[in-house]
Design a protein around this motif. Structure first.
Motif, short mmCIF file in Angstrom:
data_model
loop_
_atom_site.label_atom_id
_atom_site.label_comp_id
_atom_site.label_asym_id
_atom_site.label_seq_id
_atom_site.Cartn_x
_atom_site.Cartn_y
_atom_site.Cartn_z
N GLU A 264 9.85 8.49 2.97
CA GLU A 264 8.97 7.57 2.37
C GLU A 264 7.55 8.09 1.56
N LEU A 265 7.37 9.42 1.99
CA LEU A 265 6.26 10.30 1.41
C LEU A 265 6.52 10.88 0.37
N ALA A 266 7.79 11.09 -0.11
CA ALA A 266 8.07 12.07 -0.99
C ALA A 266 7.38 11.75 -2.57
N HIS A 267 7.03 13.00 -2.95
CA HIS A 267 6.09 12.96 -4.24
C HIS A 267 6.46 14.25 -4.80
N LEU A 268 5.89 14.30 -6.19
CA LEU A 268 5.73 15.65 -6.93
C LEU A 268 4.33 16.29 -6.53
N GLY A 269 4.52 17.74 -6.41
CA GLY A 269 3.18 18.30 -6.06
C GLY A 269 3.36 19.80 -5.85
N ASP A 270 2.43 20.32 -5.02
CA ASP A 270 2.21 21.92 -4.97
C ASP A 270 3.23 22.18 -3.54
N TYR A 271 4.36 23.21 -3.58
CA TYR A 271 5.11 23.20 -2.72
C TYR A 271 4.22 23.59 -1.60
N LEU B 225 8.38 9.45 -9.65
CA LEU B 225 7.54 9.45 -8.46
C LEU B 225 6.15 9.68 -8.47
N PRO B 226 5.22 9.58 -7.66
CA PRO B 226 3.72 9.66 -7.97
C PRO B 226 3.53 11.33 -7.69
N ARG B 227 2.54 11.67 -8.45
CA ARG B 227 2.00 13.10 -8.37
C ARG B 227 0.64 13.16 -7.69
N LEU B 228 0.80 14.53 -6.71
CA LEU B 228 -0.35 14.69 -6.00
C LEU B 228 -1.09 16.18 -6.02
N GLU B 229 -2.04 16.36 -6.76
CA GLU B 229 -2.50 17.77 -7.11
C GLU B 229 -3.40 17.94 -5.82
N PRO B 230 -3.49 19.28 -5.57
CA PRO B 230 -4.34 19.65 -4.26
C PRO B 230 -5.79 19.09 -4.31
N GLY C 159 0.80 -1.15 0.13
CA GLY C 159 0.07 0.06 0.11
C GLY C 159 0.69 1.42 -0.01
N ARG C 160 2.05 1.21 -0.07
CA ARG C 160 3.07 2.35 0.03
C ARG C 160 3.13 2.79 -1.45
N ALA C 161 3.38 4.07 -1.77
CA ALA C 161 3.26 4.63 -2.72
C ALA C 161 4.76 4.49 -3.57
N ILE C 162 5.81 4.35 -2.86
CA ILE C 162 7.17 4.08 -3.13
C ILE C 162 7.83 3.32 -2.27
N GLY C 163 8.71 2.46 -2.56
CA GLY C 163 9.36 1.36 -2.12
C GLY C 163 10.87 2.10 -1.32
N HIS C 164 11.52 1.05 -0.83
CA HIS C 164 12.86 1.69 -0.13
C HIS C 164 13.73 2.07 -1.42
N ASP C 165 13.81 1.26 -2.33
CA ASP C 165 14.44 1.45 -3.42
C ASP C 165 14.28 2.84 -3.99
N VAL C 166 13.24 3.39 -4.09
CA VAL C 166 12.87 4.68 -4.61
C VAL C 166 13.19 5.77 -3.63
N ILE D 19 -0.13 24.25 -10.35
CA ILE D 19 1.35 24.79 -10.76
C ILE D 19 2.17 24.01 -11.06
N GLU D 20 3.50 24.35 -11.50
CA GLU D 20 4.45 23.35 -12.00
C GLU D 20 4.65 22.59 -10.61
N PRO D 21 4.87 21.44 -10.71
CA PRO D 21 5.11 20.56 -9.54
C PRO D 21 6.64 20.67 -9.07
N VAL D 22 6.78 20.49 -7.88
CA VAL D 22 8.29 20.22 -7.17
C VAL D 22 8.35 19.17 -6.55
N LEU D 23 9.46 18.60 -6.01
CA LEU D 23 9.83 17.63 -5.03
C LEU D 23 9.11 18.20 -3.81
N VAL D 24 8.05 17.18 -3.25
CA VAL D 24 7.56 17.67 -1.90
C VAL D 24 7.85 16.48 -1.09
N HIS D 25 8.34 16.82 0.14
CA HIS D 25 8.78 16.06 1.24
C HIS D 25 7.66 14.77 1.42
N GLY D 26 6.45 15.57 1.94
CA GLY D 26 5.46 14.81 2.56
C GLY D 26 5.10 14.65 3.95
#
Length: 297
Positions: free
Chosen positions: A220-227, A151-156, A63-70, A192-199
């Motif tokens: 572990e919750l890093a993704h692309l999205g709105d800063y 990385l997954p992308r999350l819009e507001p 159920g996690r969006a990214i694994g340890h390798d990512v 807006i243009e996505p950035v790296l979001v720590h999450g």
């Protein structure tokens, strides 16, 4: 493997992983507190301190969006450009029989929120630390996306929709939360243009020594999205850990935050949104807690 795993088996598997990068066998293995699903172990080798972060079984990663390798790839990317993230030493492999994860160099300081807040009482000390944290977040948000893994992308809009889903699954019996969600749905920021979001950028995931940030943990919750997401998350009073009158990530004076701290956090020229985000964060944390059955009384 898990809690019943013998210390000797853990040490042997870890020694195999360390040998691949020319590091000697681990000494003084100690399980660190915290982490409901991930395990963290501290150990030494040849006078240097390291941290093992791992999930003992594949089930823990479901159920996690990214694994340890990512996650490790993200940490390597930001560390390489100067972000104060841990240095990845080696990643676990199947033959290590330890699950998935990686070994990092230990960082100085503490991640204990209460200890950090107690050591930074007073406006000036708190402001210095907040400014350091803000500048580091700006560096994270300015990470070139072509240096990152997929990385997954999350819009507001998707984030608010997720909050509504949680709320309705919990019974949707809190009118104030229903009104807050309706307001959010009607006042979403335009994409807006996505950035790296720590999450999960907050006290508890930041290493601090006195009033200086020394490291950013738990990617572990890093993704692309709105800063704005990272900024709002750090504004939540829950991350002040029973010190609501003390600054968490940002000082309570919103204008001071915007003018002097949040200025570097505007990579896309959205200055007018920052005070709004700071206020909404307090509504959002209530929505999250109530959606999970917590009573705020």
């Amino acid at each position: 493997m898990g809690e019943t795993e013998s210390a000797s088996a853990l040490a042997k598997g870890l020694a195999r992983a360390l040998e691949r990068v020319g590091i000697g066998a681990p000494e003084g293995l100690k399980r660190l507190t915290g982490g409901a699903t991930m395990e963290s172990w501290r150990f030494s080798s040849a006078g240097r301190d390291f941290i093992l972060r791992r999930a003992p079984s594949a089930a823990m990663m479901e159920g996690r969006a990214i694994g340890h390798d990512v996650e490790a790839a993200v940490i390597r990317a930001v560390h390489q450009r100067g972000v104060r993230a841990p240095e990845i030493v080696v990643e676990l492999e199947e033959t290590d029989c330890l699950g998935t994860g990686f070994v990092m160099r230990a960082l100085p300081g503490t991640a204990d929120p209460r200890a950090i807040l107690a050591a930074n009482e007073g406006d000036e000390l708190a402001f210095d630390l907040c400014a350091d944290i803000a500048m580091e977040l700006a560096e994270i948000h300015n990470t070139p996306l072509d240096s990152l893994p997929d990385l997954p992308r999350l819009e507001p809009s998707d984030g608010v929709a997720g909050l509504r889903e949680q709320f309705e699954e919990a019974g949707a019996d809190r009118p104030i939360v229903a009104l807050a969600l309706r307001w959010l749905e009607g006042n979403l920021l335009s994409p807006i243009e996505p950035v790296l979001v720590h999450g999960d950028y907050r006290l508890g995931n930041l290493m601090v020594e006195e009033s200086t940030l020394t490291g950013v943990l738990d990617w572990e919750l890093a993704h692309l999205g709105d800063y704005h997401e990272d900024i709002a998350y750090g504004c939540m009073t829950v991350w002040r850990f029973s010190r609501p009158r003390q600054a968490g990530l940002w000082p309570r004076d919103a204008r001071r935050s915007v003018d002097r701290i949040c200025k570097p956090l505007r990579p896309r020229g959205r200055s007018g949104a920052l005070p709004l985000v700071a206020g909404l964060s307090h509504v959002l944390v209530g929505a999250r807690l109530l959606a999970h059955g917590c009573d705020l009384a």
